[in-house]
Enzyme design. Structure first.
Site, PDB file in Angstrom:
ATOM      1  N   LYS A 165       0.813  -1.216   0.000  1.00  0.00           N
ATOM      2  CA  LYS A 165       0.000   0.000   0.000  1.00  0.00           C
ATOM      3  C   LYS A 165       0.849   1.270   0.000  1.00  0.00           C
ATOM      4  CE  LYS A 165      -4.282  -2.053   1.396  1.00  0.00           C
ATOM      5  NZ  LYS A 165      -3.874  -3.468   1.573  1.00  0.00           N
TER       6      LYS A 165
HETATM    7  C1  LIG Z   1      -4.484  -4.547   0.929  1.00  0.00           C
HETATM    8  C2  LIG Z   1      -3.698  -5.806   0.797  1.00  0.00           C
HETATM    9  C3  LIG Z   1      -4.033  -6.811  -0.148  1.00  0.00           C
HETATM   10  C4  LIG Z   1      -5.255  -6.714  -1.032  1.00  0.00           C
HETATM   11  O1  LIG Z   1      -5.149  -5.732  -2.030  1.00  0.00           O
HETATM   12  P1  LIG Z   1      -6.466  -5.176  -2.753  1.00  0.00           P
HETATM   13  O2  LIG Z   1      -6.004  -4.033  -3.561  1.00  0.00           O
HETATM   14  O3  LIG Z   1      -7.398  -4.777  -1.649  1.00  0.00           O
HETATM   15  O4  LIG Z   1      -7.028  -6.292  -3.573  1.00  0.00           O
HETATM   16  C5  LIG Z   1      -3.218  -7.913  -0.242  1.00  0.00           C
HETATM   17  N1  LIG Z   1      -2.132  -8.067   0.558  1.00  0.00           N
HETATM   18  C6  LIG Z   1      -1.788  -7.137   1.478  1.00  0.00           C
HETATM   19  C7  LIG Z   1      -0.606  -7.383   2.328  1.00  0.00           C
HETATM   20  C8  LIG Z   1      -2.552  -5.977   1.622  1.00  0.00           C
HETATM   21  O5  LIG Z   1      -2.201  -5.064   2.544  1.00  0.00           O
END
Ligand SMILES: *Cc1c(COP(=O)(O)O)cnc(C)c1O
Length: 463
Positions: free
Chosen positions: A112
């Site tokens: 993120k």
């Molecule tokens: C947010 C997240 C996901 C999922 O990603 P999306 O964009 O919501 O599909 C997968 N792995 C981790 C570690 C995350 O923080």
């Protein structure tokens, strides 16, 4: 470049308006009016380009006149300079045709950061130019909170109020949020669950007077600028694995559909992709959709991959818009069905189109641990449970001669309990993470009560 809503409101917005607005006025999500495209020559020229420079080329097509090109590159240099790997997103080869793209070298050790470090810079620029303070509010059950906090800590004119359910986030995740000492960061530990936190945030946005007074802004997963930032690493990795001369596949551990939708965007922009492979945990609403065409909400289960524990994939609406030939009225009526009845069925033509590119599979916790153990035995390296769902999905749909890149979305040390259970050993903590977790915690406990939360936001808002 202008943006329109997935629900039919055709008023065109700039990149700046779409970024600061988050959600469109009719409740839809912003999408680009047309997909910008790169030719084969342009894509070939991406090979070997430093990450921030490539990011500037790709994102310029989305930002249009909202950010001048020279400034965009500087802003992206700043966004990615705190990443712990020189390549920003290192690509590692796991076997003949399977690669792992490490997206966990940012300040909070999860993917993120790619979107939120950029969003923090953008907010800084847009708010600075408008000369008005804003208050960002959000709710988190995990990785988004710390990534947002790292992105705006210490920025003038911006306060951040992050609500988390008290006692219901992991210790690492909580400490990553509460040990940040900057005065513009406010952690609110709500006596309730994640849904309560989200409802409080929604209620504050629905109070027009409060929203205006504090210039409330959101950084949630449906923000278009987050998707734009995430398209970059699809280009960055694909050219290293053979594109554009040969098509490559990506495997993506998915929850809110934001990460994998960025891959779909890259495809629309001319990147030759063979498959987008989705891995889910037991909360398999996405896997069920790609099998049946039916989107159906079910009970939420807690798993060892908590960042993918979701009932509704909020970004899926953007794909639905494309699959319905950009018919916003159609999308609106399907989403209304979903809100009312907890389900909808996509038109058969839409499911057929989705099947040309997407594959999906669900994995139980047991299967996820088995994959973590297998990777540990094969490579001597720890993998976090989300990333293991990515490689497991890649292997489930492997095709001869097609390189597949699995996105590794978090550092194994963030989910140490799962690593211990699967591999019987301790995943080493990166020193920066260990250091951050030792600092003093700071948060404000608050009742699950709208007035109490509003008062805390009003008190902490920047002026
Ligand atoms: C947010 C997240 C996901 C999922 O990603 P999306 O964009 O919501 O599909 C997968 N792995 C981790 C570690 C995350 O923080």
């Amino acid at each position: 470049m202008k943006y329109l809503s997935t629900r039919g409101d055709s008023a065109l917005r700039s990149f700046e308006e779409a970024t600061l607005g988050g959600l469109a006025a009719d409740g839809g999500l912003y999408v680009p009016e047309t997909w910008p495209a790169f030719g084969e020559e342009e894509i070939r020229a991406f090979r070997g380009m430093p990450y921030a420079q490539l990011a500037a080329r790709v994102i310029a097509r989305f930002a249009g006149e909202s950010v001048p090109a020279g400034e965009l590159e500087k802003l992206l240099e700043r966004a990615y300079r705190n990443f712990g790997a020189r390549e920003v997103a290192p690509l590692k080869q796991l076997d003949d045709s399977l690669f792992s793209l490490e997206l966990f070298h940012g300040p909070t050790f999860a993917f993120k950061d790619f979107a939120l470090q950029f969003l923090g810079e953008l907010f800084g620029r847009f708010i600075g130019a408008r000369g008005r303070a804003c208050a960002i509010i959000g709710a988190t059950s995990g990785d988004t909170g710390s990534a947002a906090i790292e992105a705006v800590r210490g920025r003038g004119g911006i306060s951040l109020h992050m609500l988390h359910p008290a006692g219901r986030v992991s210790e690492v995740q909580r400490r990553q949020m509460t040990t940040v000492a900057d005065a513009n960061i406010h952690n609110l530990a709500v006596d309730g669950n994640f849904d309560d936190c989200q409802n409080l945030v929604k209620a504050m946005f629905n109070d027009a007077e409060f929203k205006k007074r504090h210039a409330l802004a959101a950084v949630n997963s449906i923000n278009w600028a987050r998707i734009a930032a995430q398209t970059v690493y699809y280009f960055y990795a694909a050219v290293q694995a053979g594109a554009p001369e040969r098509a490559v596949s990506f495997a993506v551990p998915s929850g809110n559909f934001g990460n994998v939708f960025a891959g779909y965007a890259a495809l629309q922009m001319g990147l030759p992709l063979r498959r987008l492979i989705i891995g889910t945990n037991r909360n398999d609403i996405l896997a069920r959709f790609f099998e049946s065409g039916r989107m159906q909400r079910r009970e939420l289960h807690a798993t060892i991959s908590p960042s993918m524990d979701i009932q509704i994939s909020s970004n899926f609406e953007r794909l639905l818009f494309e699959l319905c030939a950009r018919d916003g009225g159609r999308v609106r009526s399907l989403m209304e069905d979903f809100a009312k009845r907890g389900e909808f069925s996509a038109p058969p033509e839409a499911l057929r189109k989705a099947g040309e590119i997407f594959r999906a599979r669900r994995f139980t916790d047991e299967e996820t641990r088995a994959e973590m153990k297998r990777l540990y035995a094969a490579n001597g390296a720890f993998t976090d449970p989300h990333s293991a769902i990515g490689t497991a999905a890649a292997r489930a749909f492997a095709e001869d001669g097609v390189p597949t890149i699995a996105l590794a979305t978090a550092h194994a040390a963030k989910f140490g309990d799962a690593a211990r259970a699967a591999c019987g050993a301790e995943a080493p903590m990166p020193p920066a993470l260990r250091e951050a977790l030792r600092r003093e915690e700071r948060m404000t406990p608050v009742a699950n009560d709208l007035d109490a939360v509003k008062e805390l936001v009003a008190r902490g808002a920047a002026r």
